[in-house]
Design a protein around this motif. Structure first.
Motif, PDB file in Angstrom:
ATOM      1  N   HIS A  88      65.724  49.857   4.921  1.00  0.00           N
ATOM      2  CA  HIS A  88      66.732  50.925   4.888  1.00  0.00           C
ATOM      3  C   HIS A  88      66.986  51.503   6.275  1.00  0.00           C
ATOM      4  CE1 HIS A  88      66.722  50.766   0.564  1.00  0.00           C
ATOM      5  NE2 HIS A  88      65.401  50.830   0.577  1.00  0.00           N
ATOM      6  N   VAL A  89      66.871  50.655   7.294  1.00  0.00           N
ATOM      7  CA  VAL A  89      67.084  51.096   8.670  1.00  0.00           C
ATOM      8  C   VAL A  89      68.387  50.497   9.185  1.00  0.00           C
ATOM      9  CG1 VAL A  89      66.168  51.071  11.017  1.00  0.00           C
ATOM     10  CG2 VAL A  89      64.605  51.271   9.073  1.00  0.00           C
ATOM     11  N   SER A  90      69.174  51.336   9.820  1.00  0.00           N
ATOM     12  CA  SER A  90      70.437  50.889  10.396  1.00  0.00           C
ATOM     13  C   SER A  90      70.350  51.022  11.914  1.00  0.00           C
ATOM     14  CB  SER A  90      71.574  51.761   9.859  1.00  0.00           C
ATOM     15  OG  SER A  90      72.771  51.458  10.506  1.00  0.00           O
ATOM     16  N   PHE A  91      70.529  49.914  12.621  1.00  0.00           N
ATOM     17  CA  PHE A  91      70.499  49.921  14.083  1.00  0.00           C
ATOM     18  C   PHE A  91      71.919  49.864  14.612  1.00  0.00           C
ATOM     19  CE2 PHE A  91      66.393  48.094  12.907  1.00  0.00           C
ATOM     20  CZ  PHE A  91      65.551  48.874  13.666  1.00  0.00           C
ATOM     21  N   GLY A  92      72.133  50.462  15.784  1.00  0.00           N
ATOM     22  CA  GLY A  92      73.472  50.487  16.359  1.00  0.00           C
ATOM     23  C   GLY A  92      73.484  50.114  17.820  1.00  0.00           C
ATOM     24  N   LYS A  93      73.888  51.036  18.646  1.00  0.00           N
ATOM     25  CA  LYS A  93      74.108  50.792  20.069  1.00  0.00           C
ATOM     26  C   LYS A  93      72.829  50.938  20.894  1.00  0.00           C
ATOM     27  CE  LYS A  93      78.494  50.501  19.202  1.00  0.00           C
ATOM     28  NZ  LYS A  93      78.446  50.424  17.771  1.00  0.00           N
ATOM     29  N   VAL A  94      72.903  50.401  22.115  1.00  0.00           N
ATOM     30  CA  VAL A  94      71.831  50.509  23.097  1.00  0.00           C
ATOM     31  C   VAL A  94      72.390  51.297  24.283  1.00  0.00           C
ATOM     32  CG1 VAL A  94      70.284  49.219  24.615  1.00  0.00           C
ATOM     33  CG2 VAL A  94      70.885  48.287  22.371  1.00  0.00           C
ATOM     34  N   TYR A  95      71.605  52.224  24.803  1.00  0.00           N
ATOM     35  CA  TYR A  95      72.053  53.096  25.882  1.00  0.00           C
ATOM     36  C   TYR A  95      71.109  53.019  27.083  1.00  0.00           C
ATOM     37  CZ  TYR A  95      74.849  55.434  22.283  1.00  0.00           C
ATOM     38  OH  TYR A  95      75.731  55.712  21.277  1.00  0.00           O
ATOM     39  N   ASN A  96      71.679  53.138  28.284  1.00  0.00           N
ATOM     40  CA  ASN A  96      70.870  53.450  29.454  1.00  0.00           C
ATOM     41  C   ASN A  96      70.465  54.907  29.323  1.00  0.00           C
ATOM     42  OD1 ASN A  96      70.951  51.034  30.929  1.00  0.00           O
ATOM     43  ND2 ASN A  96      72.950  51.530  31.774  1.00  0.00           N
ATOM     44  N   LEU A  97      69.317  55.257  29.894  1.00  0.00           N
ATOM     45  CA  LEU A  97      68.878  56.651  29.852  1.00  0.00           C
ATOM     46  C   LEU A  97      68.947  57.244  31.253  1.00  0.00           C
ATOM     47  CD1 LEU A  97      65.825  56.381  27.444  1.00  0.00           C
ATOM     48  CD2 LEU A  97      68.193  56.959  26.909  1.00  0.00           C
ATOM     49  N   ILE A  98      69.361  58.489  31.328  1.00  0.00           N
ATOM     50  CA  ILE A  98      69.517  59.176  32.598  1.00  0.00           C
ATOM     51  C   ILE A  98      68.163  59.713  33.050  1.00  0.00           C
ATOM     52  CG2 ILE A  98      70.614  61.153  33.743  1.00  0.00           C
ATOM     53  CD1 ILE A  98      72.930  60.808  31.703  1.00  0.00           C
ATOM     54  N   ASP A  99      67.797  59.386  34.283  1.00  0.00           N
ATOM     55  CA  ASP A  99      66.559  59.870  34.905  1.00  0.00           C
ATOM     56  C   ASP A  99      65.288  59.483  34.146  1.00  0.00           C
ATOM     57  OD1 ASP A  99      68.006  61.044  36.977  1.00  0.00           O
ATOM     58  OD2 ASP A  99      68.224  62.931  35.897  1.00  0.00           O
ATOM     59  N   ILE A 100      65.345  58.428  33.355  1.00  0.00           N
ATOM     60  CA  ILE A 100      64.153  57.926  32.669  1.00  0.00           C
ATOM     61  C   ILE A 100      64.033  56.449  33.015  1.00  0.00           C
ATOM     62  CG2 ILE A 100      62.992  57.535  30.467  1.00  0.00           C
ATOM     63  CD1 ILE A 100      64.629  59.868  29.332  1.00  0.00           C
ATOM     64  N   GLU A 101      62.997  56.111  33.771  1.00  0.00           N
ATOM     65  CA  GLU A 101      62.804  54.727  34.181  1.00  0.00           C
ATOM     66  C   GLU A 101      62.063  53.947  33.102  1.00  0.00           C
ATOM     67  OE1 GLU A 101      61.293  54.043  38.082  1.00  0.00           O
ATOM     68  OE2 GLU A 101      62.245  55.847  38.864  1.00  0.00           O
ATOM     69  N   ASP A 102      62.252  52.644  33.100  1.00  0.00           N
ATOM     70  CA  ASP A 102      61.534  51.721  32.218  1.00  0.00           C
ATOM     71  C   ASP A 102      61.721  52.034  30.738  1.00  0.00           C
ATOM     72  OD1 ASP A 102      60.627  50.420  34.490  1.00  0.00           O
ATOM     73  OD2 ASP A 102      58.814  51.625  34.597  1.00  0.00           O
ATOM     74  N   ALA A 103      62.880  52.557  30.369  1.00  0.00           N
ATOM     75  CA  ALA A 103      63.153  52.842  28.964  1.00  0.00           C
ATOM     76  C   ALA A 103      64.655  52.726  28.706  1.00  0.00           C
ATOM     77  CB  ALA A 103      62.652  54.229  28.592  1.00  0.00           C
ATOM     78  N   ILE A 104      64.985  52.469  27.443  1.00  0.00           N
ATOM     79  CA  ILE A 104      66.370  52.450  26.980  1.00  0.00           C
ATOM     80  C   ILE A 104      66.432  53.242  25.677  1.00  0.00           C
ATOM     81  CG2 ILE A 104      67.108  50.299  28.090  1.00  0.00           C
ATOM     82  CD1 ILE A 104      66.493  48.819  25.492  1.00  0.00           C
ATOM     83  N   GLY A 105      67.616  53.621  25.265  1.00  0.00           N
ATOM     84  CA  GLY A 105      67.812  54.327  24.000  1.00  0.00           C
ATOM     85  C   GLY A 105      68.371  53.380  22.957  1.00  0.00           C
ATOM     86  N   ILE A 106      67.825  53.440  21.752  1.00  0.00           N
ATOM     87  CA  ILE A 106      68.261  52.589  20.643  1.00  0.00           C
ATOM     88  C   ILE A 106      68.735  53.488  19.502  1.00  0.00           C
ATOM     89  CG2 ILE A 106      67.576  50.792  18.996  1.00  0.00           C
ATOM     90  CD1 ILE A 106      67.357  49.876  21.901  1.00  0.00           C
ATOM     91  N   GLU A 107      69.961  53.261  19.052  1.00  0.00           N
ATOM     92  CA  GLU A 107      70.506  54.026  17.941  1.00  0.00           C
ATOM     93  C   GLU A 107      69.875  53.525  16.640  1.00  0.00           C
ATOM     94  OE1 GLU A 107      74.935  55.513  17.665  1.00  0.00           O
ATOM     95  OE2 GLU A 107      74.759  53.448  16.964  1.00  0.00           O
ATOM     96  N   VAL A 108      69.196  54.452  15.934  1.00  0.00           N
ATOM     97  CA  VAL A 108      68.516  54.119  14.680  1.00  0.00           C
ATOM     98  C   VAL A 108      68.844  55.208  13.665  1.00  0.00           C
ATOM     99  CG1 VAL A 108      66.296  53.670  13.563  1.00  0.00           C
ATOM    100  CG2 VAL A 108      66.604  53.079  15.971  1.00  0.00           C
ATOM    101  N   ASN A 109      69.512  54.817  12.584  1.00  0.00           N
ATOM    102  CA  ASN A 109      69.854  55.780  11.527  1.00  0.00           C
ATOM    103  C   ASN A 109      70.430  57.082  12.079  1.00  0.00           C
ATOM    104  OD1 ASN A 109      68.981  53.969   9.623  1.00  0.00           O
ATOM    105  ND2 ASN A 109      67.027  54.973   9.266  1.00  0.00           N
ATOM    106  N   GLU A 110      71.455  56.978  12.901  1.00  0.00           N
ATOM    107  CA  GLU A 110      72.204  58.109  13.446  1.00  0.00           C
ATOM    108  C   GLU A 110      71.414  58.966  14.440  1.00  0.00           C
ATOM    109  OE1 GLU A 110      74.209  60.284  10.389  1.00  0.00           O
ATOM    110  OE2 GLU A 110      74.861  58.458   9.383  1.00  0.00           O
ATOM    111  N   LYS A 111      70.246  58.486  14.900  1.00  0.00           N
ATOM    112  CA  LYS A 111      69.493  59.133  15.978  1.00  0.00           C
ATOM    113  C   LYS A 111      69.372  58.100  17.088  1.00  0.00           C
ATOM    114  CE  LYS A 111      66.112  60.926  12.912  1.00  0.00           C
ATOM    115  NZ  LYS A 111      64.705  61.223  12.716  1.00  0.00           N
TER     116      LYS A 111
END
Length: 120
Positions: A88-111
Motif C-alpha cells: 500500500h505504498v505509492s512512490f513518486g518523484k525524486v528530489y535533490n535536497l538543498i544543503d544536504i549532502e549525500d542524500a536525496i528526497g523520495i516522494e512516498v505516500n504524499e510525503k
C-alpha cells in the motif's frame, strides 16, 4: 462579421491547445529520469551510479530542490501477499535536497522521505 471573428478565435484556440499537447506542456514530469527502487527492506534506490537507502526521516518543504527523477519499483524479492511491506505504498518523484549532502528526497505516500547514500 461576428461569425468570422468567432471562427477565427476558435481556430486559434484549437491551434494553441494542439501545440501545448504536442510539446508536452501538460506533462512536465514526463521527461524525468527513471530511478530504480528495489523492494528490499529498507528500500534501495539506484540513482546516478549511487545506491541510497530509504529512511523514515521526513524532508521539510524548504529543503526540497529540483525534481530529478521518478521512481520505478523493481521487485527483486517475492513477498507473500500479507507480508509485502510495499503493498500500500505509492512512490513518486525524486528530489535533490538543498544543503544536504549525500542524500536525496523520495516522494512516498504524499510525503518526501530522505534517502541516504550508501558508502561503497
Amino acid at each position: 462579421m461576428i461569425n468570422k471573428k468567432c471562427i477565427s478565435l476558435s481556430a486559434l484556440l484549437i491551434v494553441l491547445v494542439s501545440i501545448l499537447l504536442i510539446t508536452g506542456c501538460f506533462e512536465p514530469d514526463a521527461y524525468l529520469k527513471e530511478v530504480i527502487l528495489n523492494n528490499h527492506v529498507p528500500a534501495n534506490i539506484h540513482f546516478d551510479e549511487n545506491v541510497y537507502i530509504l529512511t523514515d526521516e521526513e524532508v521539510l518543504e524548504n529543503q526540497l530542490g529540483n525534481k530529478v527523477g521518478r521512481i520505478k519499483v523493481v521487485n527483486v524479492i517475492s513477498y507473500t501477499e500479507g507480508d509485502d511491506p510495499y503493498l500500500h505504498v505509492s512512490f513518486g518523484k525524486v528530489y535533490n535536497l538543498i544543503d544536504i549532502e549525500d542524500a536525496i528526497g523520495i516522494e512516498v505516500n504524499e510525503k518526501v522521505l530522505k534517502a541516504i547514500r550508501k558508502d561503497g
